[in-house]
Write a protein that holds these residues in place. Structure first.
Motif, short mmCIF file in Angstrom:
data_model
loop_
_atom_site.label_atom_id
_atom_site.label_comp_id
_atom_site.label_asym_id
_atom_site.label_seq_id
_atom_site.Cartn_x
_atom_site.Cartn_y
_atom_site.Cartn_z
N VAL A 1 3.30 3.74 -8.11
CA VAL A 1 2.55 4.05 -9.33
C VAL A 1 3.41 4.84 -10.31
O VAL A 1 3.20 4.75 -11.53
CB VAL A 1 1.27 4.84 -8.99
N THR A 2 4.37 5.60 -9.79
CA THR A 2 5.22 6.39 -10.67
C THR A 2 6.10 5.53 -11.58
O THR A 2 6.60 6.02 -12.60
CB THR A 2 6.12 7.32 -9.83
N SER A 3 6.28 4.26 -11.23
CA SER A 3 7.11 3.38 -12.06
C SER A 3 6.38 2.89 -13.30
O SER A 3 7.02 2.39 -14.23
CB SER A 3 7.58 2.17 -11.24
N VAL B 1 -5.27 10.20 -12.07
CA VAL B 1 -4.25 11.24 -12.13
C VAL B 1 -3.39 11.13 -10.86
O VAL B 1 -3.93 10.98 -9.76
CB VAL B 1 -4.88 12.63 -12.24
N ILE B 2 -2.09 11.23 -11.02
CA ILE B 2 -1.16 11.10 -9.90
C ILE B 2 -0.65 12.49 -9.50
O ILE B 2 -0.12 13.23 -10.34
CB ILE B 2 0.02 10.19 -10.28
N LEU B 3 -0.83 12.83 -8.22
CA LEU B 3 -0.37 14.12 -7.70
C LEU B 3 0.75 13.90 -6.70
O LEU B 3 0.79 12.88 -6.00
CB LEU B 3 -1.52 14.87 -7.00
N ILE C 1 1.85 5.75 -3.47
CA ILE C 1 1.15 4.48 -3.26
C ILE C 1 1.68 3.45 -4.25
O ILE C 1 2.28 3.78 -5.28
CB ILE C 1 -0.37 4.63 -3.39
N SER C 2 1.46 2.19 -3.92
CA SER C 2 1.96 1.09 -4.75
C SER C 2 0.96 0.76 -5.86
O SER C 2 -0.19 1.21 -5.85
CB SER C 2 2.22 -0.15 -3.89
N LEU C 3 1.41 -0.05 -6.79
CA LEU C 3 0.53 -0.48 -7.88
C LEU C 3 -0.63 -1.32 -7.37
O LEU C 3 -1.74 -1.25 -7.90
CB LEU C 3 1.34 -1.26 -8.91
N GLU D 1 -2.08 -0.96 -4.52
CA GLU D 1 -3.03 -0.03 -3.88
C GLU D 1 -3.85 0.73 -4.91
O GLU D 1 -5.04 0.97 -4.71
CB GLU D 1 -2.26 0.94 -2.98
N VAL D 2 -3.23 1.11 -6.03
CA VAL D 2 -4.01 1.81 -7.05
C VAL D 2 -5.01 0.86 -7.71
O VAL D 2 -6.11 1.27 -8.10
CB VAL D 2 -3.07 2.46 -8.09
N LEU D 3 -4.65 -0.42 -7.82
CA LEU D 3 -5.61 -1.40 -8.33
C LEU D 3 -6.83 -1.48 -7.43
O LEU D 3 -7.97 -1.57 -7.91
CB LEU D 3 -4.95 -2.78 -8.44
N GLN D 4 -6.59 -1.47 -6.13
CA GLN D 4 -7.71 -1.51 -5.18
C GLN D 4 -8.58 -0.26 -5.32
O GLN D 4 -9.81 -0.34 -5.27
CB GLN D 4 -7.17 -1.62 -3.76
N GLN D 5 -7.96 0.90 -5.53
CA GLN D 5 -8.74 2.12 -5.70
C GLN D 5 -9.51 2.11 -7.02
O GLN D 5 -10.63 2.61 -7.10
CB GLN D 5 -7.83 3.35 -5.62
N PHE D 6 -8.92 1.54 -8.06
CA PHE D 6 -9.66 1.37 -9.32
C PHE D 6 -10.92 0.54 -9.09
O PHE D 6 -12.00 0.87 -9.60
CB PHE D 6 -8.78 0.68 -10.36
N ARG D 7 -10.78 -0.54 -8.33
CA ARG D 7 -11.91 -1.43 -8.08
C ARG D 7 -12.99 -0.74 -7.25
O ARG D 7 -14.18 -0.89 -7.52
CB ARG D 7 -11.41 -2.70 -7.38
#
Length: 440
Positions: A217-219, A316-318, A298-300, A302-308
């Protein structure tokens, strides 16, 4: 064998035709793509389904092929020696060669001619034909070959059992792996782009989709120093000034500093309060919404799955110390997928000056740098995520203005540093190309 040369020639022709059929069938069935065969079967071609069934259980089919091919080869050797010997003998006699060598030379010439015909007409030509259009050929030859299989059934059963025994003794798999990997799909996309049937932009989108599993996600995030945030105790005048200066759809709300995140507020909710004559105060009940928090590793995908799952499009990324490193939205992820279809390059991060040099922001993710410079990798790539990180790893210290790094034919030079942050890096070819950059 009949001494009639006409009969011998006809027999040779029949053997060549049979050998060509077996060679064509073997290569066509083996090379046929299952995806294409399924498409043909879905469009009503029942022969494609028979080819698929053969590929699922290839043992009996290819055993019958090998029996037929070897039988034809043996017969070709027996018949071939005498097929052209009479003609070769007459030719050599006409050349007035020594009578002691005529018979041997005639046999050699006959053997060479028959072998050449088998190689050309029974091997090279049918196999090339089978490679050109394997699915179309396979659906046409599978029916006759199944009849041959039925005729050879007893021999097939015997040889197949012996072959199965050898596979078990050697511990070899009896079926080929039909699983399609991401590398297979990317290779097919590359082949489609090379053949002109897939646009280069389409190929890039496919590659970007698979990159979602490997890119963190940082990318794609907005880094900490670029986050526009509000504080709980900000006055209305300060909030208005911040919104006017940095118009966004959402704003992060913090308590005291950016590392103490309370939630986020929608700009439309603030605008609604203005229209209703209400004061803008972040202390108003129900104004601040709960924000999604995700870790930085986490990967992009994985963050898409969390968005869903959370029905959110903002997070916010910690890091491991619970410090805010950035924010990411669903639009950031989609921009990563669409790439140049959304914008050729981020004007704030990557600017091409000419055919041999680029001006790149230090916070630019490494995958974007590789794509811009047409590179496969950078050294020690697992140790950093941005161009600034690359410079730090290569220099083994905090870079200063005019610091340079050379690698892979490129020179990376730091142009600007702001409070230890690398703002701009000039990337230029060490050996300039002769191709000028086209206008536009």
């Amino acid at each position: 064998m009949s001494s009639d040369p006409i009969v011998a020639l006809l027999l040779i022709a029949a053997l060549i035709a049979a050998s060509a059929f077996f060679s064509l069938t073997e290569l066509a069935v083996a090379a046929s793509r299952r995806v294409r065969l399924r498409q043909l079967a879905d469009h009503g071609d029942w022969r494609a389904q028979r080819v698929l069934a053969v590929q699922d259980e290839p043992g009996d089919f290819f055993t019958a092929l090998q029996i037929g091919m070897n039988a034809v080869a043996i017969l070709g050797g027996v018949v071939g020696e005498g097929a052209f010997s009479p003609m070769a003998t007459r030719l050599l006699q006409a050349l007035q060669l020594d009578a002691g060598y005529i018979e041997t030379s005639a046999s050699v010439l006959s053997f060479v001619l028959v072998t050449s015909l088998f190689i050309l007409l029974a091997d090279l030509f049918p196999k090339r034909l089978g490679m050109v259009a394997p699915e179309q050929v396979a659906v046409r030859v599978v029916g006759p070959m199944l009849l041959v299989l039925a005729a050879f059934r007893p021999l097939v059963w015997c040889f197949k059992r012996l072959t199965d025994l050898l596979f078990k003794l050697l511990g070899l798999p009896e079926r080929r792996d039909e699983a399609v990997t991401s590398d297979d799909i990317l290779a097919m996309a590359q082949a489609g782009a090379d053949a002109g049937v897939l646009a280069l932009t389409g190929q890039q989108v496919i590659e970007n989709v698979f990159e979602l599993d490997t890119r963190l996600v940082t990318s794609a995030m907005t880094s900490r120093d670029r986050i526009v945030h509000l504080l709980l105790d900000d006055s209305e005048a300060l909030i208005r000034a911040r919104i006017e200066q940095f118009p966004h759809s959402t704003y992060l709300v913090c308590d005291g500093d950016i590392d103490h995140v309370v939630g986020y507020v929608d700009s439309k909710d603030l605008l609604s309060r203005v229209f209703n004559g209400q004061p803008i105060s972040l202390q108003a009940p129900g104004l601040i919404k709960k924000v999604l928090i995700v870790p930085e590793r986490i990967s992009l995908s994985e963050v898409l799955q969390q968005f869903r799952q959370a029905f959110e499009d903002f997070a916010v990324i910690l890091n491991e110390y619970s410090l805010v490193v950035g924010i990411i939205t669903i639009n950031d992820v989609m921009s990563t997928v669409m790439g140049s279809l959304v914008a050729p390059m981020d004007d704030d991060q990557i600017v091409q000056r000419d055919a041999d040099s680029w001006l790149i922001d230090g916070a630019t993710p490494i995958p974007d740098v590789l794509r811009a410079l047409d590179l496969d990798h950078l050294p020690q790539q697992d140790e950093y995520e941005t161009l600034a990180g690359f410079m730090m790893v290569m220099l083994r210290r905090i870079p200063r203005k005019t610091d340079k790094v050379s690698w892979g034919g490129w020179r990376f030079e730091v142009l600007d540093v702001d409070s230890y942050r690398i703002d701009q890096v000039m990337v230029a070819r060490e050996v300039p190309s002769s191709t000028p950059l086209a206008d536009g």
